[in-house]
Design an enzyme around this catalytic site. Structure first.
Site, PDB file in Angstrom:
ATOM      1  N   CYS A 238      13.482  11.399   6.247  1.00 21.50           N
ATOM      2  CA  CYS A 238      13.751  10.900   7.592  1.00 21.50           C
ATOM      3  C   CYS A 238      15.222  11.052   7.958  1.00 21.50           C
ATOM      4  CB  CYS A 238      13.327   9.446   7.721  1.00 21.50           C
ATOM      5  SG  CYS A 238      14.175   8.327   6.590  1.00 21.50           S
TER       6      CYS A 238
ATOM      7  N   GLU B  36      10.578   1.557   9.976  1.00 24.38           N
ATOM      8  CA  GLU B  36      11.554   2.627   9.710  1.00 24.38           C
ATOM      9  C   GLU B  36      10.784   3.920   9.910  1.00 24.38           C
ATOM     10  OE1 GLU B  36      13.493   5.519   8.790  1.00 24.38           O
ATOM     11  OE2 GLU B  36      12.760   5.113   6.773  1.00 24.38           O
TER      12      GLU B  36
ATOM     13  N   LYS C 243       0.848  -1.196   0.000  1.00 20.12           N
ATOM     14  CA  LYS C 243       0.000   0.000   0.000  1.00 20.12           C
ATOM     15  C   LYS C 243       0.879   1.240   0.000  1.00 20.12           C
ATOM     16  CE  LYS C 243      -1.877   2.679   3.119  1.00 20.12           C
ATOM     17  NZ  LYS C 243      -1.951   3.984   2.403  1.00 20.12           N
TER      18      LYS C 243
ATOM     19  N   GLU D 170      10.578  16.207  14.749  1.00 20.10           N
ATOM     20  CA  GLU D 170      10.924  16.034  13.344  1.00 20.10           C
ATOM     21  C   GLU D 170      10.124  17.042  12.523  1.00 20.10           C
ATOM     22  OE1 GLU D 170      11.694  12.321  10.340  1.00 20.10           O
ATOM     23  OE2 GLU D 170       9.846  12.298  11.505  1.00 20.10           O
TER      24      GLU D 170
END
Length: 508
Positions: free
Chosen positions: A301, A267, A192, A401
């Protein structure tokens, strides 16, 4: 307007019509049973760039069933490593042949620069080829030292059906960090992609068919996390979930998959530091910092979103980074010279701006940028390259982040303080150190709590080297031999030779 290098021209032709993305189940393309679709409006150009089928539990269940049948009948898992490698190498060739087609649609869906999309899509072929090599090289172990009458063999077998859920920031690259390695191991898969960037994943179905992958071995379902992703992580016929995305969603997946004890590989996020010591090659370090924070519009990331620079050189180093930032080419993603493109959604743009405004309110100094920006002819879904100094460890901009083109600058006095600042984070994905002293670099590498540590470079990656994080940056590894082995189960065979075993029950 900021004194920035702005590119408004366009050299890449636009598609004539939106790409129609459909589910790929059991080797065939399908619309959703209820006919629902979702339009993706390009963040850079404001046009409908793709129209994707919107999946339901029905399509998801059909995809999982197809993957289960394909695994259980052995049409893929029973093939030799050589036979699997042949198919994976064909896919790699087809990816390279379709690089431009893939890159154009990815640029328009994500807002990233076309040059970076070309590197991502075309470069992904190398991951497929390396995975193919692992399919042939995989082996278990034997133990012939267990006694004259015992032979032990350790087998490595495919784990089964794998659900792969990928994000919007590197849709084709991250898919290629997972899928070919799962296939090389002999697994079957349900994939997906993000609903914001579905098209390159949908296009891959064509390439898999052309390469000769058996029907049902890889299935693609488009749509939202609920219901598609949630069923992919809870269904009884799924043996493993491999997810890349936010830490918050990763935690939810771990909880939901725990009911059936599925294996989960994650991850997740990062708040990645680069530490600059006074003896560093400052020109190279400044260039790497600039690249690290603006690559993929900072929506990465591995973005080096915070630097920790020695106080003796902080002023000069920040000035150098600001000067380089002004020269970064900013604007139209469909021009090959552009280095910083559009933000993926307006909501995400507001979130980025909120971090910067909060830092300013808390006393940090915005040295460059610090706001949303309109690019002539393209609209306002852009964010200025931004450098914020005077950041202290407790500020949210130093800990969260941000996922945008925003650099936070902290300072340190000595080695121990630098390491403490690096490790004072919930994340542990990657870190970097800049020093000409090999002892400083080695000491830092051993003390930094990160899955990858770069020394005198940033974001160099190779298919041979595993990628993944510590702490809330995730669990498990991708790519490399270690990433490949995530998709394998270990089985021990203990074989007795002859009738040498003494009876346990005494009958005489």
């Amino acid at each position: 307007m900021l004194d920035l290098t702005i590119q408004t021209d366009q050299t890449v032709a636009m598609p004539e019509a939106p790409y129609v993305a459909r589910h790929f189940i059991d080797g065939q393309y399908h619309d959703s049973a209820d006919g629902r679709t979702s339009d993706r409006v390009s963040p850079s150009h404001g046009i409908v760039v793709s129209r994707a089928a919107l999946g339901t539990a029905s399509e998801t269940g059909a995809a999982i069933a197809a993957a289960r049948r394909a695994f259980d009948d052995g049409c893929w898992s029973d093939l030799s490593g050589k036979e699997r490698a042949i198919v994976l190498n064909r896919v790699a060739d087809l990816i390279e042949a379709n690089e431009e087609r893939l890159a154009v649609i990815e640029t328009l869906e994500s807002g990233k620069p076309i040059s970076q999309a070309r590197g991502e899509c075309g470069g992904a072929a190398d991951l497929w080829r390396y995975a193919a090599s692992l399919a042939r090289a995989s082996h278990g172990d034997s133990h012939n030292t267990l006694g004259a009458d015992i032979l032990g063999v350790v087998l490595k077998e495919p784990i089964g059906v794998v659900s792969i859920i990928t994000p919007w920031n590197f849709p084709f690259w991250i898919l290629s960090q997972k899928l070919p390695f799962a296939l090389a191991a002999g697994c079957t898969c349900v994939v997906k992609p993000s609903e914001m960037t579905p098209s390159t994943t949908a296009m891959l179905g064509e390439l898999l068919n052309e390469a000769g992958l058996p029907a049902g071995v890889c299935n693609i379902v488009l749509g939202h996390g609920d219901p598609v992703g949630s069923l992919m992580t809870t269904h009884k016929d799924v043996d493993m979930v491999s997810f890349t995305g936010s830490t918050a969603v990763g935690k939810l997946i771990t909880k939901s998959a725990g009911d059936s004890l599925k294996k989960v590989a994650l991850e997740l996020g990062g708040k990645n530091p680069q530490v600059i010591f006074p003896d560093a090659d400052l020109e190279s370090a400044a260039d790497a910092v600039t690249f690290g924070v603006y690559f993929n519009v900072g929506q990465c990331c591995n973005s080096s979103s915070r630097i920790i620079v020695h106080e003796d050189i902080a002023d000069a180093f920040v000035e150098r980074v600001v000067a380089l930032s002004r020269q970064v080419v900013f604007g139209n993603p469909m021009h090959p010279d552009t280095q910083v493109g559009a933000i993926v959604t307006a909501d995400h743009q507001q979130k980025i701006d909120g971090y910067v405004r909060a830092a300013r309110d808390q006393g940090a100094e915005v040295m460059l940028g610090g706001g949303m920006m309109e690019v002539p002819g393209l609209g306002q879904q852009f964010y200025q390259p931004t450098v914020v100094r005077g950041v202290t460890p407790e500020m949210e901009i130093a800990r969260a982040e941000v996922f945008g083109p925003v650099l936070s600058v902290l300072t340190f006095r000595d080695f121990d303080e630098a390491v403490a600042l690096v490790n004072d984070s919930a994340y542990g994905l990657s870190a970097g150190v800049w020093s000409e002293d090999v002892h400083t670099c080695l000491s830092f590498c051993r003390k930094a709590q990160a899955g990858t540590v770069w020394t005198n470079t940033w974001m160099d990656g190779f298919p041979e080297l595993a990628f993944g994080g510590m702490k809330e940056s995730g669990q498990g590894r991708e790519i490399g031999r270690y990433g490949f082995e995530e998709f394998l189960e270990v089985k021990s065979l203990v074989m007795r030779i002859g009738r040498s075993r003494a009876p346990w029950v005494k009958t005489g």
